[in-house]
Scaffold this motif. Structure first.
Motif, short mmCIF file in Angstrom:
data_model
loop_
_atom_site.label_atom_id
_atom_site.label_comp_id
_atom_site.label_asym_id
_atom_site.label_seq_id
_atom_site.Cartn_x
_atom_site.Cartn_y
_atom_site.Cartn_z
N VAL A 46 42.63 47.29 51.41
CA VAL A 46 43.60 48.16 50.74
C VAL A 46 43.05 48.67 49.41
CG1 VAL A 46 45.83 48.14 49.54
CG2 VAL A 46 45.68 47.28 51.86
N LEU A 47 42.47 47.77 48.61
CA LEU A 47 41.92 48.21 47.34
C LEU A 47 40.76 49.19 47.54
CD1 LEU A 47 42.02 45.08 45.01
CD2 LEU A 47 43.56 47.04 45.10
N GLY A 48 39.99 48.98 48.57
CA GLY A 48 38.94 49.94 48.89
C GLY A 48 39.50 51.31 49.22
N SER A 49 40.60 51.33 49.96
CA SER A 49 41.22 52.62 50.28
C SER A 49 41.86 53.25 49.05
CB SER A 49 42.24 52.47 51.41
OG SER A 49 43.39 51.76 50.99
N VAL A 50 42.37 52.44 48.14
CA VAL A 50 42.94 52.97 46.90
C VAL A 50 41.84 53.60 46.05
CG1 VAL A 50 44.00 52.30 44.70
CG2 VAL A 50 44.98 51.49 46.84
N VAL A 51 40.71 52.92 45.91
CA VAL A 51 39.60 53.46 45.13
C VAL A 51 39.09 54.76 45.77
CG1 VAL A 51 37.23 53.06 44.36
CG2 VAL A 51 38.95 51.26 44.11
N ALA A 52 39.01 54.80 47.08
CA ALA A 52 38.59 56.03 47.77
C ALA A 52 39.59 57.15 47.53
CB ALA A 52 38.42 55.76 49.26
N VAL A 73 46.79 42.54 41.73
CA VAL A 73 45.97 41.78 42.67
C VAL A 73 45.21 40.67 41.94
CG1 VAL A 73 43.98 41.92 44.23
CG2 VAL A 73 45.79 43.63 44.35
N ALA A 74 44.79 40.94 40.72
CA ALA A 74 44.00 39.98 39.94
C ALA A 74 44.76 38.68 39.69
CB ALA A 74 43.58 40.60 38.62
N ARG A 75 46.07 38.74 39.66
CA ARG A 75 46.85 37.52 39.42
C ARG A 75 46.70 36.52 40.56
NH1 ARG A 75 50.60 41.40 37.14
NH2 ARG A 75 51.76 41.53 39.09
N ASP A 79 38.69 37.68 42.39
CA ASP A 79 37.39 38.13 42.90
C ASP A 79 37.52 39.47 43.63
OD1 ASP A 79 38.89 36.70 44.78
OD2 ASP A 79 37.14 36.18 45.96
N VAL A 80 38.58 39.63 44.37
CA VAL A 80 38.82 40.90 45.07
C VAL A 80 39.12 42.00 44.05
CG1 VAL A 80 40.36 42.10 46.68
CG2 VAL A 80 39.62 39.76 47.17
N ALA A 81 39.89 41.67 43.03
CA ALA A 81 40.21 42.64 41.99
C ALA A 81 38.96 43.06 41.22
CB ALA A 81 41.25 42.06 41.04
N ALA A 82 38.04 42.13 40.99
CA ALA A 82 36.81 42.45 40.25
C ALA A 82 35.97 43.46 41.01
CB ALA A 82 36.02 41.17 39.99
N THR A 83 35.88 43.32 42.30
CA THR A 83 35.12 44.26 43.11
C THR A 83 35.72 45.66 43.01
OG1 THR A 83 34.53 42.50 44.65
CG2 THR A 83 34.31 44.75 45.45
N ALA A 84 37.04 45.74 43.13
CA ALA A 84 37.71 47.04 43.03
C ALA A 84 37.60 47.60 41.62
CB ALA A 84 39.17 46.89 43.44
N ALA A 85 37.68 46.74 40.62
CA ALA A 85 37.58 47.19 39.22
C ALA A 85 36.22 47.84 38.96
CB ALA A 85 37.80 46.01 38.28
N ARG A 86 35.19 47.25 39.49
CA ARG A 86 33.85 47.82 39.32
C ARG A 86 33.77 49.21 39.96
NH1 ARG A 86 28.58 44.54 39.98
NH2 ARG A 86 28.81 44.67 37.77
N SER A 87 34.29 49.34 41.15
CA SER A 87 34.26 50.63 41.84
C SER A 87 35.13 51.66 41.13
CB SER A 87 34.76 50.47 43.28
OG SER A 87 33.90 49.64 44.00
N LEU A 88 36.30 51.24 40.67
CA LEU A 88 37.20 52.15 39.99
C LEU A 88 36.63 52.61 38.65
CD1 LEU A 88 39.96 53.53 40.21
CD2 LEU A 88 40.93 51.57 39.00
N ALA A 89 36.04 51.68 37.91
CA ALA A 89 35.45 52.03 36.61
C ALA A 89 34.35 53.08 36.76
CB ALA A 89 34.91 50.78 35.93
N ALA A 90 33.61 53.01 37.83
CA ALA A 90 32.53 53.97 38.06
C ALA A 90 33.04 55.37 38.37
CB ALA A 90 31.65 53.48 39.21
N SER A 111 33.46 39.39 34.43
CA SER A 111 32.78 38.77 35.57
C SER A 111 32.21 39.82 36.52
CB SER A 111 33.73 37.84 36.32
OG SER A 111 34.72 38.56 37.01
N ALA A 112 32.77 41.02 36.49
CA ALA A 112 32.25 42.10 37.34
C ALA A 112 31.08 42.81 36.67
CB ALA A 112 33.36 43.10 37.64
N GLY A 113 30.74 42.39 35.44
CA GLY A 113 29.62 42.99 34.74
C GLY A 113 29.97 44.29 34.04
N LEU A 114 31.25 44.53 33.85
CA LEU A 114 31.67 45.78 33.22
C LEU A 114 31.89 45.65 31.73
CD1 LEU A 114 34.18 46.91 35.97
CD2 LEU A 114 31.88 47.79 35.57
N LEU A 115 31.91 44.42 31.24
CA LEU A 115 32.04 44.16 29.80
C LEU A 115 30.99 43.13 29.40
CD1 LEU A 115 35.91 43.75 29.39
CD2 LEU A 115 34.53 45.70 28.67
N PRO A 116 30.53 43.21 28.15
CA PRO A 116 29.54 42.21 27.70
C PRO A 116 30.19 40.84 27.51
CG PRO A 116 29.98 43.85 25.98
CD PRO A 116 30.76 44.24 27.18
#
Length: 116
Positions: A46-52, A73-75, A79-90, A111-116
């Motif tokens: 679902v998160l993949g389809s939302v990002v798309a 979802v992060a609550r 881990d699933v939210a982090a993957t979507a967050a990385r895709s969405l941020a891009a 943890s997704a590598g989007l912040l130092p």
């Protein structure tokens, strides 16, 4: 169906149709309380389809609303939210402002590598 494509393929298709219960991305973006699937693999889909959907839409408003869903979802499955967050941020539109929701996601974004 089974008569047209054979037993194995027919039953696979019928099973897929029976289990086709993923919510529409626009519904989730419009209603932050809309039900999500219980299974983690389906939440990931679902998160993949939302990002798309956000990428296809391209608007700042849609991008910002997606962060609310990721925070929800992060609550339960960070881990699933982090993957979507990385895709969405891009896929951040030029005129998009980071919503306050993102502040609650700092550990996940880190943890997704989007912040130092």
């Amino acid at each position: 169906m089974v008569g047209a494509v054979g037993e194995a393929a027919g039953f696979e298709l019928l099973s897929w149709l029976r289990d086709l219960d993923l919510p529409d991305p626009e519904t989730l973006l419009s209603d932050p309380t809309a039900p999500l699937p219980e299974r983690v693999d389906r939440v990931h889909a679902v998160l993949g389809s939302v990002v798309a959907h956000v990428a296809a839409d391209g608007s700042a408003d849609t991008w910002q609303r997606a962060w609310t869903l990721i925070a929800r979802v992060a609550r339960h499955t960070p881990d699933v939210a982090a993957t979507a967050a990385r895709s969405l941020a891009a896929r951040r539109p030029r005129d998009a402002v980071l919503p306050g929701t993102v502040l609650h996601l700092t550990p996940i974004l880190r943890s997704a590598g989007l912040l130092p």
